[in-house]
Write an enzyme that holds these catalytic residues in place. Structure first.
Site, mmCIF file in Angstrom:
data_model
loop_
_atom_site.group_PDB
_atom_site.id
_atom_site.type_symbol
_atom_site.label_atom_id
_atom_site.label_comp_id
_atom_site.label_asym_id
_atom_site.label_seq_id
_atom_site.Cartn_x
_atom_site.Cartn_y
_atom_site.Cartn_z
ATOM 1 C CB THR A 133 -0.914 0.011 1.254
ATOM 2 O OG1 THR A 133 -1.425 1.332 1.452
ATOM 3 C CG2 THR A 133 -0.165 -0.394 2.522
ATOM 4 C CD GLU A 135 -2.222 5.171 4.674
ATOM 5 O OE1 GLU A 135 -1.855 5.329 5.839
ATOM 6 O OE2 GLU A 135 -2.700 6.090 3.982
ATOM 7 C CE1 TYR A 157 -4.074 -1.796 5.850
ATOM 8 C CE2 TYR A 157 -3.088 0.290 5.189
ATOM 9 C CZ TYR A 157 -3.668 -0.920 4.855
ATOM 10 O OH TYR A 157 -3.841 -1.257 3.534
ATOM 11 C CE LYS A 161 -2.225 -4.347 4.017
ATOM 12 N NZ LYS A 161 -2.549 -5.365 3.016
HETATM 13 P P1 NAP Z 1 -11.573 -4.449 2.009
HETATM 14 O O1 NAP Z 1 -12.712 -4.085 1.117
HETATM 15 O O2 NAP Z 1 -11.538 -3.916 3.402
HETATM 16 O O3 NAP Z 1 -11.498 -6.049 2.055
HETATM 17 C C1 NAP Z 1 -10.692 -6.703 2.970
HETATM 18 C C2 NAP Z 1 -10.966 -8.186 2.882
HETATM 19 O O4 NAP Z 1 -10.156 -8.862 3.852
HETATM 20 C C3 NAP Z 1 -12.404 -8.603 3.196
HETATM 21 O O5 NAP Z 1 -12.747 -9.694 2.394
HETATM 22 C C4 NAP Z 1 -12.326 -9.029 4.649
HETATM 23 O O6 NAP Z 1 -13.336 -9.931 5.031
HETATM 24 C C5 NAP Z 1 -10.984 -9.723 4.620
HETATM 25 N N1 NAP Z 1 -10.379 -9.890 5.940
HETATM 26 C C6 NAP Z 1 -10.159 -8.977 6.901
HETATM 27 N N2 NAP Z 1 -9.528 -9.513 7.952
HETATM 28 C C7 NAP Z 1 -9.351 -10.814 7.652
HETATM 29 C C8 NAP Z 1 -8.778 -11.915 8.334
HETATM 30 N N3 NAP Z 1 -8.258 -11.788 9.554
HETATM 31 N N4 NAP Z 1 -8.759 -13.129 7.733
HETATM 32 C C9 NAP Z 1 -9.301 -13.295 6.501
HETATM 33 N N5 NAP Z 1 -9.869 -12.299 5.820
HETATM 34 C C10 NAP Z 1 -9.890 -11.071 6.379
HETATM 35 O O7 NAP Z 1 -10.178 -4.034 1.334
HETATM 36 P P2 NAP Z 1 -9.855 -3.695 -0.191
HETATM 37 O O8 NAP Z 1 -10.051 -2.241 -0.419
HETATM 38 O O9 NAP Z 1 -10.511 -4.668 -1.062
HETATM 39 O O10 NAP Z 1 -8.273 -3.921 -0.202
HETATM 40 C C11 NAP Z 1 -7.712 -5.192 -0.513
HETATM 41 C C12 NAP Z 1 -6.300 -5.252 0.021
HETATM 42 O O11 NAP Z 1 -5.511 -4.231 -0.570
HETATM 43 C C13 NAP Z 1 -6.165 -5.047 1.530
HETATM 44 O O12 NAP Z 1 -5.095 -5.838 1.968
HETATM 45 C C14 NAP Z 1 -5.799 -3.589 1.665
HETATM 46 O O13 NAP Z 1 -5.078 -3.370 2.861
HETATM 47 C C15 NAP Z 1 -4.942 -3.395 0.434
HETATM 48 N N6 NAP Z 1 -4.947 -2.062 -0.162
HETATM 49 C C16 NAP Z 1 -6.096 -1.429 -0.461
HETATM 50 C C17 NAP Z 1 -6.070 -0.202 -1.085
HETATM 51 C C18 NAP Z 1 -7.327 0.529 -1.461
HETATM 52 O O14 NAP Z 1 -7.242 1.738 -1.725
HETATM 53 N N7 NAP Z 1 -8.455 -0.128 -1.544
HETATM 54 C C19 NAP Z 1 -4.832 0.381 -1.424
HETATM 55 C C20 NAP Z 1 -3.665 -0.318 -1.122
HETATM 56 C C21 NAP Z 1 -3.728 -1.551 -0.511
HETATM 57 P P3 NAP Z 1 -14.817 -9.410 5.466
HETATM 58 O O15 NAP Z 1 -15.534 -9.107 4.184
HETATM 59 O O16 NAP Z 1 -15.342 -10.565 6.201
HETATM 60 O O17 NAP Z 1 -14.594 -8.183 6.305
HETATM 61 O O1 G4F Z 2 -10.529 6.784 2.686
HETATM 62 P P1 G4F Z 2 -9.551 6.700 3.788
HETATM 63 O O2 G4F Z 2 -10.013 6.130 5.071
HETATM 64 O O3 G4F Z 2 -8.306 5.923 3.183
HETATM 65 P P2 G4F Z 2 -6.768 5.817 3.642
HETATM 66 O O4 G4F Z 2 -6.580 6.126 5.067
HETATM 67 O O5 G4F Z 2 -5.980 6.618 2.656
HETATM 68 O O6 G4F Z 2 -6.501 4.269 3.438
HETATM 69 C C1 G4F Z 2 -6.981 3.583 2.280
HETATM 70 O O7 G4F Z 2 -6.021 3.662 1.260
HETATM 71 C C2 G4F Z 2 -4.774 3.023 1.562
HETATM 72 C C3 G4F Z 2 -3.854 3.233 0.360
HETATM 73 O O8 G4F Z 2 -3.165 4.450 0.511
HETATM 74 C C4 G4F Z 2 -5.025 1.554 1.827
HETATM 75 F F1 G4F Z 2 -3.852 0.927 2.099
HETATM 76 C C5 G4F Z 2 -5.975 1.405 3.001
HETATM 77 O O9 G4F Z 2 -6.265 0.015 3.184
HETATM 78 C C6 G4F Z 2 -7.269 2.146 2.673
HETATM 79 O O10 G4F Z 2 -7.893 1.490 1.606
HETATM 80 O O11 G4F Z 2 -8.971 8.158 4.107
HETATM 81 C C7 G4F Z 2 -8.398 8.961 3.090
HETATM 82 C C8 G4F Z 2 -8.109 10.353 3.674
HETATM 83 C C9 G4F Z 2 -7.322 10.309 4.997
HETATM 84 O O12 G4F Z 2 -6.329 11.298 4.979
HETATM 85 C C10 G4F Z 2 -8.361 10.664 6.052
HETATM 86 O O13 G4F Z 2 -7.847 11.322 7.190
HETATM 87 O O14 G4F Z 2 -9.341 10.985 3.966
HETATM 88 C C11 G4F Z 2 -9.251 11.596 5.237
HETATM 89 N N1 G4F Z 2 -10.604 11.730 5.803
HETATM 90 C C12 G4F Z 2 -11.202 12.922 6.072
HETATM 91 N N2 G4F Z 2 -12.407 12.690 6.628
HETATM 92 C C13 G4F Z 2 -11.421 10.741 6.171
HETATM 93 C C14 G4F Z 2 -12.564 11.345 6.702
HETATM 94 N N3 G4F Z 2 -11.288 9.388 6.098
HETATM 95 C C15 G4F Z 2 -12.334 8.642 6.532
HETATM 96 N N4 G4F Z 2 -12.248 7.282 6.437
HETATM 97 N N5 G4F Z 2 -13.460 9.188 7.083
HETATM 98 C C16 G4F Z 2 -13.623 10.554 7.192
HETATM 99 O O15 G4F Z 2 -14.634 11.043 7.669
#
Ligand code: NAP
Ligand code: G4F
Length: 383
Positions: A133, A135, A157, A161
Protein backbone atom coordinates in the site's frame (compact mmCIF):
# COMPACT_ATOMS: atom_id res chain seq x y z
CA UNK A 1 -6.19 -26.81 -18.04
CA UNK A 2 -7.60 -23.81 -16.19
CA UNK A 3 -5.22 -21.97 -13.92
CA UNK A 4 -6.12 -22.01 -10.24
CA UNK A 5 -6.09 -18.84 -8.15
CA UNK A 6 -6.59 -18.48 -4.42
CA UNK A 7 -7.80 -15.06 -3.29
CA UNK A 8 -7.76 -14.11 0.38
CA UNK A 9 -10.12 -11.21 1.08
CA UNK A 10 -12.43 -12.29 -1.74
CA UNK A 11 -15.43 -10.71 0.00
CA UNK A 12 -13.78 -7.26 -0.05
CA UNK A 13 -13.82 -4.59 -2.75
CA UNK A 14 -10.72 -5.78 -4.62
CA UNK A 15 -11.40 -9.47 -4.04
CA UNK A 16 -14.78 -9.15 -5.73
CA UNK A 17 -13.45 -7.35 -8.82
CA UNK A 18 -10.43 -9.65 -9.08
CA UNK A 19 -12.53 -12.83 -8.78
CA UNK A 20 -14.80 -11.61 -11.58
CA UNK A 21 -11.80 -10.66 -13.74
CA UNK A 22 -10.01 -14.00 -13.28
CA UNK A 23 -13.14 -16.09 -13.85
CA UNK A 24 -13.66 -14.20 -17.14
CA UNK A 25 -10.07 -15.14 -18.02
CA UNK A 26 -10.90 -18.83 -17.53
CA UNK A 27 -9.45 -19.33 -14.05
CA UNK A 28 -10.91 -21.48 -11.32
CA UNK A 29 -11.03 -19.15 -8.37
CA UNK A 30 -10.89 -20.26 -4.75
CA UNK A 31 -11.62 -17.66 -2.11
CA UNK A 32 -11.05 -17.44 1.62
CA UNK A 33 -14.04 -16.00 3.45
CA UNK A 34 -14.43 -15.39 7.15
CA UNK A 35 -17.19 -16.90 9.18
CA UNK A 36 -19.61 -14.16 10.08
CA UNK A 37 -22.93 -14.12 11.93
CA UNK A 38 -24.56 -12.54 8.87
CA UNK A 39 -23.92 -13.28 5.19
CA UNK A 40 -20.82 -11.36 4.11
CA UNK A 41 -20.70 -12.26 0.42
CA UNK A 42 -22.81 -9.39 -1.02
CA UNK A 43 -20.02 -8.27 -3.34
CA UNK A 44 -19.57 -11.70 -4.93
CA UNK A 45 -23.13 -13.02 -4.82
CA UNK A 46 -23.43 -12.58 -8.60
CA UNK A 47 -20.52 -15.04 -9.01
CA UNK A 48 -21.69 -17.53 -6.38
CA UNK A 49 -22.21 -21.13 -7.44
CA UNK A 50 -23.92 -23.62 -5.19
CA UNK A 51 -21.60 -26.33 -3.76
CA UNK A 52 -23.72 -29.02 -5.44
CA UNK A 53 -23.02 -27.63 -8.88
CA UNK A 54 -20.42 -29.53 -10.93
CA UNK A 55 -17.37 -27.82 -12.45
CA UNK A 56 -17.57 -24.69 -10.37
CA UNK A 57 -15.52 -21.62 -11.28
CA UNK A 58 -15.82 -20.12 -7.80
CA UNK A 59 -15.22 -22.11 -4.63
CA UNK A 60 -15.30 -20.53 -1.19
CA UNK A 61 -13.51 -21.79 1.91
CA UNK A 62 -13.87 -20.62 5.47
CA UNK A 63 -10.63 -19.22 6.80
CA UNK A 64 -8.78 -16.47 8.58
CA UNK A 65 -5.35 -14.93 8.16
CA UNK A 66 -4.70 -15.37 11.87
CA UNK A 67 -5.00 -19.17 11.63
CA UNK A 68 -1.84 -20.87 10.31
CA UNK A 69 -3.29 -24.37 10.21
CA UNK A 70 -6.28 -23.22 8.26
CA UNK A 71 -4.09 -21.39 5.74
CA UNK A 72 -1.74 -24.35 5.30
CA UNK A 73 -4.58 -26.83 4.84
CA UNK A 74 -6.34 -24.58 2.33
CA UNK A 75 -3.22 -24.09 0.21
CA UNK A 76 -2.52 -27.84 0.39
CA UNK A 77 -6.06 -28.61 -0.85
CA UNK A 78 -6.21 -25.95 -3.54
CA UNK A 79 -2.64 -26.26 -4.91
CA UNK A 80 -2.92 -22.78 -6.42
CA UNK A 81 -0.91 -21.48 -9.34
CA UNK A 82 -1.41 -17.97 -8.01
CA UNK A 83 -2.23 -16.57 -4.58
CA UNK A 84 -3.53 -13.03 -4.25
CA UNK A 85 -3.23 -12.04 -0.60
CA UNK A 86 -5.81 -9.27 -0.38
CA UNK A 87 -7.21 -10.01 3.08
CA UNK A 88 -6.49 -7.38 5.70
CA UNK A 89 -7.94 -5.19 8.39
CA UNK A 90 -7.70 -2.41 5.85
CA UNK A 91 -9.04 0.64 7.69
CA UNK A 92 -6.24 2.99 8.76
CA UNK A 93 -8.21 4.79 11.48
CA UNK A 94 -9.54 1.52 12.95
CA UNK A 95 -5.96 0.16 13.13
CA UNK A 96 -5.26 2.68 15.91
CA UNK A 97 -8.04 0.99 17.91
CA UNK A 98 -7.01 -2.59 17.06
CA UNK A 99 -3.22 -2.43 16.62
CA UNK A 100 -2.39 -5.94 17.84
CA UNK A 101 -5.03 -7.64 15.72
CA UNK A 102 -3.96 -5.55 12.73
CA UNK A 103 -0.33 -6.62 13.16
CA UNK A 104 -1.40 -10.23 13.43
CA UNK A 105 -3.67 -10.30 10.38
CA UNK A 106 -1.95 -7.80 8.07
CA UNK A 107 1.67 -8.50 9.04
CA UNK A 108 2.03 -12.06 10.30
CA UNK A 109 -0.84 -13.21 8.06
CA UNK A 110 1.40 -12.63 5.04
CA UNK A 111 4.20 -14.63 6.66
CA UNK A 112 1.77 -17.51 7.27
CA UNK A 113 0.97 -17.68 3.56
CA UNK A 114 4.58 -17.49 2.41
CA UNK A 115 5.71 -20.07 4.94
CA UNK A 116 2.85 -22.43 4.05
CA UNK A 117 3.82 -22.29 0.38
CA UNK A 118 7.43 -23.02 1.34
CA UNK A 119 6.63 -25.89 3.72
CA UNK A 120 4.27 -27.47 1.20
CA UNK A 121 7.03 -27.52 -1.41
CA UNK A 122 5.15 -25.17 -3.73
CA UNK A 123 7.80 -22.47 -4.09
CA UNK A 124 8.35 -23.18 -7.79
CA UNK A 125 4.65 -23.65 -8.60
CA UNK A 126 2.79 -20.95 -6.71
CA UNK A 127 3.17 -17.25 -7.47
CA UNK A 128 2.23 -14.80 -4.73
CA UNK A 129 0.82 -11.28 -4.92
CA UNK A 130 1.00 -9.22 -1.72
CA UNK A 131 -1.41 -6.28 -1.37
CA UNK A 132 1.02 -3.60 -0.31
CA UNK A 133 0.00 0.00 0.00
CA UNK A 134 0.91 3.63 -0.55
CA UNK A 135 0.34 4.04 3.22
CA UNK A 136 3.91 2.69 3.51
CA UNK A 137 5.12 6.12 2.31
CA UNK A 138 3.18 7.85 5.14
CA UNK A 139 5.17 10.94 5.97
CA UNK A 140 6.37 11.20 2.42
CA UNK A 141 10.10 11.45 1.81
CA UNK A 142 9.80 12.22 -1.91
CA UNK A 143 7.15 13.60 -4.28
CA UNK A 144 5.87 11.74 -6.25
CA UNK A 145 6.42 8.37 -4.58
CA UNK A 146 7.97 5.56 -6.60
CA UNK A 147 9.33 2.05 -5.93
CA UNK A 148 12.62 3.43 -4.57
CA UNK A 149 11.11 6.08 -2.26
CA UNK A 150 11.92 5.33 1.41
CA UNK A 151 9.00 4.24 3.56
CA UNK A 152 7.79 6.14 6.66
CA UNK A 153 4.61 4.42 7.91
CA UNK A 154 2.25 6.47 10.09
CA UNK A 155 -0.28 4.00 11.51
CA UNK A 156 -0.41 0.50 13.02
CA UNK A 157 -1.93 -0.56 9.69
CA UNK A 158 0.99 0.81 7.70
CA UNK A 159 3.57 -0.64 10.09
CA UNK A 160 1.94 -4.08 9.79
CA UNK A 161 1.95 -3.72 6.00
CA UNK A 162 5.62 -2.72 6.16
CA UNK A 163 6.42 -6.09 7.73
CA UNK A 164 4.31 -7.82 5.07
CA UNK A 165 6.13 -5.93 2.30
CA UNK A 166 9.61 -6.89 3.55
CA UNK A 167 8.78 -10.51 4.41
CA UNK A 168 7.53 -10.89 0.82
CA UNK A 169 10.82 -9.47 -0.50
CA UNK A 170 12.77 -11.67 1.92
CA UNK A 171 11.03 -14.91 0.85
CA UNK A 172 11.58 -13.97 -2.79
CA UNK A 173 15.30 -13.49 -2.19
CA UNK A 174 15.83 -16.33 0.29
CA UNK A 175 13.81 -19.07 -1.43
CA UNK A 176 13.69 -17.85 -5.00
CA UNK A 177 9.91 -17.52 -4.84
CA UNK A 178 7.79 -15.64 -7.38
CA UNK A 179 6.48 -13.24 -4.73
CA UNK A 180 5.69 -9.63 -5.61
CA UNK A 181 4.33 -6.50 -3.94
CA UNK A 182 1.80 -4.27 -5.62
CA UNK A 183 2.18 -0.89 -3.90
CA UNK A 184 -1.29 0.31 -4.70
CA UNK A 185 -2.43 3.86 -4.13
CA UNK A 186 -6.02 4.46 -3.02
CA UNK A 187 -8.55 2.86 -5.31
CA UNK A 188 -12.28 3.19 -4.98
CA UNK A 189 -15.49 2.04 -6.63
CA UNK A 190 -19.20 1.55 -5.97
CA UNK A 191 -18.10 -1.53 -3.96
CA UNK A 192 -15.85 0.50 -1.64
CA UNK A 193 -16.55 0.02 2.09
CA UNK A 194 -18.91 2.70 3.38
CA UNK A 195 -16.49 4.13 5.97
CA UNK A 196 -13.65 4.98 3.57
CA UNK A 197 -13.79 8.65 2.73
CA UNK A 198 -14.82 8.51 -0.95
CA UNK A 199 -17.73 6.14 -0.42
CA UNK A 200 -18.74 7.95 2.75
CA UNK A 201 -18.94 11.11 0.62
CA UNK A 202 -20.79 9.69 -2.42
CA UNK A 203 -23.24 7.89 -0.15
CA UNK A 204 -23.87 10.97 2.01
CA UNK A 205 -24.12 13.38 -0.93
CA UNK A 206 -26.74 11.12 -2.55
CA UNK A 207 -28.66 10.92 0.73
CA UNK A 208 -28.51 14.66 1.37
CA UNK A 209 -29.63 15.49 -2.17
CA UNK A 210 -32.51 13.02 -1.96
CA UNK A 211 -33.60 14.19 1.48
CA UNK A 212 -32.72 11.35 3.86
CA UNK A 213 -29.63 12.85 5.55
CA UNK A 214 -28.95 16.37 6.82
CA UNK A 215 -25.21 16.61 7.34
CA UNK A 216 -21.94 15.00 6.31
CA UNK A 217 -19.29 15.07 9.04
CA UNK A 218 -15.71 14.56 7.89
CA UNK A 219 -12.21 14.74 9.35
CA UNK A 220 -9.22 16.22 7.53
CA UNK A 221 -10.66 17.95 4.44
CA UNK A 222 -7.21 18.95 3.25
CA UNK A 223 -5.78 15.40 3.01
CA UNK A 224 -4.72 14.61 -0.55
CA UNK A 225 -4.94 11.21 -2.20
CA UNK A 226 -4.10 9.67 -5.56
CA UNK A 227 -7.46 8.03 -6.28
CA UNK A 228 -8.03 5.46 -9.02
CA UNK A 229 -10.74 2.91 -9.86
CA UNK A 230 -10.49 -0.57 -8.28
CA UNK A 231 -11.43 -2.18 -11.61
CA UNK A 232 -8.23 -0.80 -13.16
CA UNK A 233 -6.13 -1.79 -10.15
CA UNK A 234 -7.09 -5.48 -10.08
CA UNK A 235 -5.90 -5.73 -13.70
CA UNK A 236 -2.50 -4.57 -12.46
CA UNK A 237 -2.46 -7.32 -9.79
CA UNK A 238 -3.00 -9.92 -12.48
CA UNK A 239 -0.32 -8.44 -14.73
CA UNK A 240 2.22 -8.47 -11.88
CA UNK A 241 1.86 -12.24 -11.51
CA UNK A 242 2.15 -12.83 -15.27
CA UNK A 243 5.69 -11.38 -15.42
CA UNK A 244 8.63 -13.70 -15.91
CA UNK A 245 10.39 -12.24 -12.87
CA UNK A 246 8.84 -11.19 -9.57
CA UNK A 247 9.19 -7.53 -8.60
CA UNK A 248 7.48 -4.66 -6.76
CA UNK A 249 5.35 -2.10 -8.57
CA UNK A 250 3.68 1.23 -7.77
CA UNK A 251 0.13 1.37 -9.14
CA UNK A 252 -1.23 4.92 -9.17
CA UNK A 253 -2.71 7.60 -11.44
CA UNK A 254 -0.05 10.28 -10.79
CA UNK A 255 -2.72 12.85 -9.85
CA UNK A 256 -3.57 13.90 -6.30
CA UNK A 257 -6.77 15.56 -5.07
CA UNK A 258 -7.96 16.90 -1.71
CA UNK A 259 -10.90 15.37 0.16
CA UNK A 260 -12.65 18.77 -0.03
CA UNK A 261 -12.42 18.70 -3.84
CA UNK A 262 -13.84 15.16 -3.92
CA UNK A 263 -16.86 16.45 -1.98
CA UNK A 264 -17.29 19.30 -4.48
CA UNK A 265 -17.11 16.88 -7.42
CA UNK A 266 -19.69 14.56 -5.85
CA UNK A 267 -22.23 17.39 -5.42
CA UNK A 268 -21.41 18.68 -8.89
CA UNK A 269 -22.42 15.30 -10.33
CA UNK A 270 -25.98 16.10 -9.24
CA UNK A 271 -25.83 19.71 -10.45
CA UNK A 272 -25.34 21.09 -6.92
CA UNK A 273 -22.70 23.67 -6.11
CA UNK A 274 -21.05 23.67 -2.70
CA UNK A 275 -18.80 26.41 -1.29
CA UNK A 276 -16.43 25.96 1.65
CA UNK A 277 -15.66 28.66 4.20
CA UNK A 278 -13.98 28.83 7.62
CA UNK A 279 -10.83 27.01 8.63
CA UNK A 280 -9.73 23.86 10.45
CA UNK A 281 -12.33 22.46 12.79
CA UNK A 282 -14.69 25.37 11.90
CA UNK A 283 -14.69 24.74 8.16
CA UNK A 284 -18.17 24.28 6.68
CA UNK A 285 -19.62 23.47 3.28
CA UNK A 286 -22.78 25.24 2.15
CA UNK A 287 -24.95 24.59 -0.91
CA UNK A 288 -24.91 27.77 -2.99
CA UNK A 289 -26.65 26.78 -6.18
CA UNK A 290 -28.43 24.09 -8.13
CA UNK A 291 -28.58 23.36 -11.84
CA UNK A 292 -32.17 22.15 -12.01
CA UNK A 293 -31.90 20.51 -15.42
CA UNK A 294 -28.85 18.48 -14.41
CA UNK A 295 -30.39 17.57 -11.06
CA UNK A 296 -33.53 16.24 -12.77
CA UNK A 297 -31.41 14.25 -15.21
CA UNK A 298 -29.30 12.64 -12.45
CA UNK A 299 -31.68 12.40 -9.48
CA UNK A 300 -35.18 12.67 -10.92
CA UNK A 301 -37.81 15.42 -10.98
CA UNK A 302 -39.66 14.12 -7.93
CA UNK A 303 -36.80 15.18 -5.62
CA UNK A 304 -36.17 18.64 -7.07
CA UNK A 305 -38.43 20.74 -4.81
CA UNK A 306 -36.83 19.29 -1.64
CA UNK A 307 -33.35 19.70 -3.10
CA UNK A 308 -34.01 23.38 -3.83
CA UNK A 309 -34.59 23.95 -0.11
CA UNK A 310 -30.95 22.97 0.50
CA UNK A 311 -29.65 26.12 -1.19
CA UNK A 312 -28.13 28.32 1.52
CA UNK A 313 -27.86 25.41 3.98
CA UNK A 314 -24.71 24.01 5.57
CA UNK A 315 -24.40 20.33 4.72
CA UNK A 316 -20.74 19.54 5.45
CA UNK A 317 -18.91 20.06 8.75
CA UNK A 318 -15.70 18.88 10.38
CA UNK A 319 -15.72 16.50 13.34
CA UNK A 320 -12.36 15.91 14.95
CA UNK A 321 -13.44 12.37 15.86
CA UNK A 322 -12.34 11.50 12.32
CA UNK A 323 -8.83 12.89 12.73
CA UNK A 324 -6.07 10.31 13.05
CA UNK A 325 -3.40 10.45 15.77
CA UNK A 326 -0.81 10.60 12.97
CA UNK A 327 -2.08 11.59 9.53
CA UNK A 328 -0.82 10.95 6.02
CA UNK A 329 -1.31 14.37 4.41
CA UNK A 330 -0.29 13.74 0.84
CA UNK A 331 0.04 10.76 -1.48
CA UNK A 332 0.86 10.91 -5.17
CA UNK A 333 2.35 7.98 -7.03
CA UNK A 334 4.64 7.69 -10.02
CA UNK A 335 3.38 4.70 -12.08
CA UNK A 336 6.16 4.84 -14.69
CA UNK A 337 7.50 1.35 -13.89
CA UNK A 338 4.12 -0.36 -14.09
CA UNK A 339 3.17 1.50 -17.28
CA UNK A 340 6.48 0.63 -18.92
CA UNK A 341 7.04 -2.95 -17.76
CA UNK A 342 3.48 -4.21 -17.23
CA UNK A 343 1.90 -2.15 -19.98
CA UNK A 344 -0.70 -1.14 -17.40
CA UNK A 345 -2.93 1.80 -18.26
CA UNK A 346 -5.92 2.94 -16.18
CA UNK A 347 -9.20 3.44 -18.02
CA UNK A 348 -10.89 5.63 -15.39
CA UNK A 349 -9.85 9.14 -14.38
CA UNK A 350 -11.16 10.82 -11.22
CA UNK A 351 -14.28 12.44 -12.79
CA UNK A 352 -15.23 9.03 -14.28
CA UNK A 353 -14.71 7.38 -10.87
CA UNK A 354 -16.89 9.97 -9.09
CA UNK A 355 -19.57 9.56 -11.76
CA UNK A 356 -19.58 5.77 -11.37
CA UNK A 357 -19.81 5.95 -7.57
CA UNK A 358 -22.51 8.65 -7.58
CA UNK A 359 -24.63 6.81 -10.15
CA UNK A 360 -24.55 3.70 -7.99
CA UNK A 361 -25.26 5.48 -4.70
CA UNK A 362 -28.12 7.56 -6.10
CA UNK A 363 -29.70 4.33 -7.36
CA UNK A 364 -29.27 2.79 -3.91
CA UNK A 365 -30.76 5.81 -2.12
CA UNK A 366 -33.78 5.76 -4.41
CA UNK A 367 -34.47 2.17 -3.32
CA UNK A 368 -34.09 3.21 0.33
CA UNK A 369 -36.46 6.14 -0.20
CA UNK A 370 -39.13 3.74 -1.43
CA UNK A 371 -38.58 1.46 1.58
CA UNK A 372 -38.80 4.48 3.88
CA UNK A 373 -42.20 5.32 2.41
CA UNK A 374 -43.26 1.75 3.30
CA UNK A 375 -42.31 2.49 6.92
CA UNK A 376 -38.84 0.92 7.07
CA UNK A 377 -36.42 2.55 9.49
CA UNK A 378 -33.46 4.15 7.69
CA UNK A 379 -30.28 4.30 9.70
CA UNK A 380 -27.71 7.05 9.33
CA UNK A 381 -24.14 5.87 9.71
CA UNK A 382 -21.74 8.74 10.18
CA UNK A 383 -18.58 6.69 10.75
P1 NAP B 1 -11.57 -4.45 2.01
O1 NAP B 1 -12.71 -4.08 1.12
O2 NAP B 1 -11.54 -3.92 3.40
O3 NAP B 1 -11.50 -6.05 2.06
C1 NAP B 1 -10.69 -6.70 2.97
C2 NAP B 1 -10.97 -8.19 2.88
O4 NAP B 1 -10.16 -8.86 3.85
C3 NAP B 1 -12.40 -8.60 3.20
O5 NAP B 1 -12.75 -9.69 2.39
C4 NAP B 1 -12.33 -9.03 4.65
O6 NAP B 1 -13.34 -9.93 5.03
C5 NAP B 1 -10.98 -9.72 4.62
N1 NAP B 1 -10.38 -9.89 5.94
C6 NAP B 1 -10.16 -8.98 6.90
N2 NAP B 1 -9.53 -9.51 7.95
C7 NAP B 1 -9.35 -10.81 7.65
C8 NAP B 1 -8.78 -11.91 8.33
N3 NAP B 1 -8.26 -11.79 9.55
N4 NAP B 1 -8.76 -13.13 7.73
C9 NAP B 1 -9.30 -13.29 6.50
N5 NAP B 1 -9.87 -12.30 5.82
C10 NAP B 1 -9.89 -11.07 6.38
O7 NAP B 1 -10.18 -4.03 1.33
P2 NAP B 1 -9.86 -3.69 -0.19
O8 NAP B 1 -10.05 -2.24 -0.42
O9 NAP B 1 -10.51 -4.67 -1.06
O10 NAP B 1 -8.27 -3.92 -0.20
C11 NAP B 1 -7.71 -5.19 -0.51
C12 NAP B 1 -6.30 -5.25 0.02
O11 NAP B 1 -5.51 -4.23 -0.57
C13 NAP B 1 -6.17 -5.05 1.53
O12 NAP B 1 -5.10 -5.84 1.97
C14 NAP B 1 -5.80 -3.59 1.66
O13 NAP B 1 -5.08 -3.37 2.86
C15 NAP B 1 -4.94 -3.39 0.43
N6 NAP B 1 -4.95 -2.06 -0.16
C16 NAP B 1 -6.10 -1.43 -0.46
C17 NAP B 1 -6.07 -0.20 -1.08
C18 NAP B 1 -7.33 0.53 -1.46
O14 NAP B 1 -7.24 1.74 -1.73
N7 NAP B 1 -8.45 -0.13 -1.54
C19 NAP B 1 -4.83 0.38 -1.42
C20 NAP B 1 -3.66 -0.32 -1.12
C21 NAP B 1 -3.73 -1.55 -0.51
P3 NAP B 1 -14.82 -9.41 5.47
O15 NAP B 1 -15.53 -9.11 4.18
O16 NAP B 1 -15.34 -10.57 6.20
O17 NAP B 1 -14.59 -8.18 6.30
O1 G4F C 1 -10.53 6.78 2.69
P1 G4F C 1 -9.55 6.70 3.79
O2 G4F C 1 -10.01 6.13 5.07
O3 G4F C 1 -8.31 5.92 3.18
P2 G4F C 1 -6.77 5.82 3.64
O4 G4F C 1 -6.58 6.13 5.07
O5 G4F C 1 -5.98 6.62 2.66
O6 G4F C 1 -6.50 4.27 3.44
C1 G4F C 1 -6.98 3.58 2.28
O7 G4F C 1 -6.02 3.66 1.26
C2 G4F C 1 -4.77 3.02 1.56
C3 G4F C 1 -3.85 3.23 0.36
O8 G4F C 1 -3.16 4.45 0.51
C4 G4F C 1 -5.02 1.55 1.83
F1 G4F C 1 -3.85 0.93 2.10
C5 G4F C 1 -5.98 1.40 3.00
O9 G4F C 1 -6.26 0.02 3.18
C6 G4F C 1 -7.27 2.15 2.67
O10 G4F C 1 -7.89 1.49 1.61
O11 G4F C 1 -8.97 8.16 4.11
C7 G4F C 1 -8.40 8.96 3.09
C8 G4F C 1 -8.11 10.35 3.67
C9 G4F C 1 -7.32 10.31 5.00
O12 G4F C 1 -6.33 11.30 4.98
C10 G4F C 1 -8.36 10.66 6.05
O13 G4F C 1 -7.85 11.32 7.19
O14 G4F C 1 -9.34 10.99 3.97
C11 G4F C 1 -9.25 11.60 5.24
N1 G4F C 1 -10.60 11.73 5.80
C12 G4F C 1 -11.20 12.92 6.07
N2 G4F C 1 -12.41 12.69 6.63
C13 G4F C 1 -11.42 10.74 6.17
C14 G4F C 1 -12.56 11.35 6.70
N3 G4F C 1 -11.29 9.39 6.10
C15 G4F C 1 -12.33 8.64 6.53
N4 G4F C 1 -12.25 7.28 6.44
N5 G4F C 1 -13.46 9.19 7.08
C16 G4F C 1 -13.62 10.55 7.19
O15 G4F C 1 -14.63 11.04 7.67
Amino acid sequence: MSKIALITGITGQDGAYLAEYLIKKGYIVHGMKRRSSLFNTDRIDHLYQCPHQKERKLILHYGDLTDSMNITRMIQEVQPDEIYNLAAMSHVKVSFDTPEYTANADGIGTLRILEAVRLLGLTQKTRIYQASTSELYGLVQEIPQKETTPFYPRSPYAVAKLYAYWITVNYREAYNMHASNGILFNHESPLRGETFVTRKITRAVSRIALGIQDMLFLGNLGAQRDWGHAKDYVRAMYLILQQQEPSDYVIATGITTAVREFVRMAFEELGMEIAFYGEGIDEKGKIVGIDEKLFIEKAGEECLEDAKTLVGKEVVAVDKAYFRPTEVDLLIGDPTKSKTLLGWQPEYDLPALVKDMMRSDVKEVKKITLLKKEGYRVLNYFE
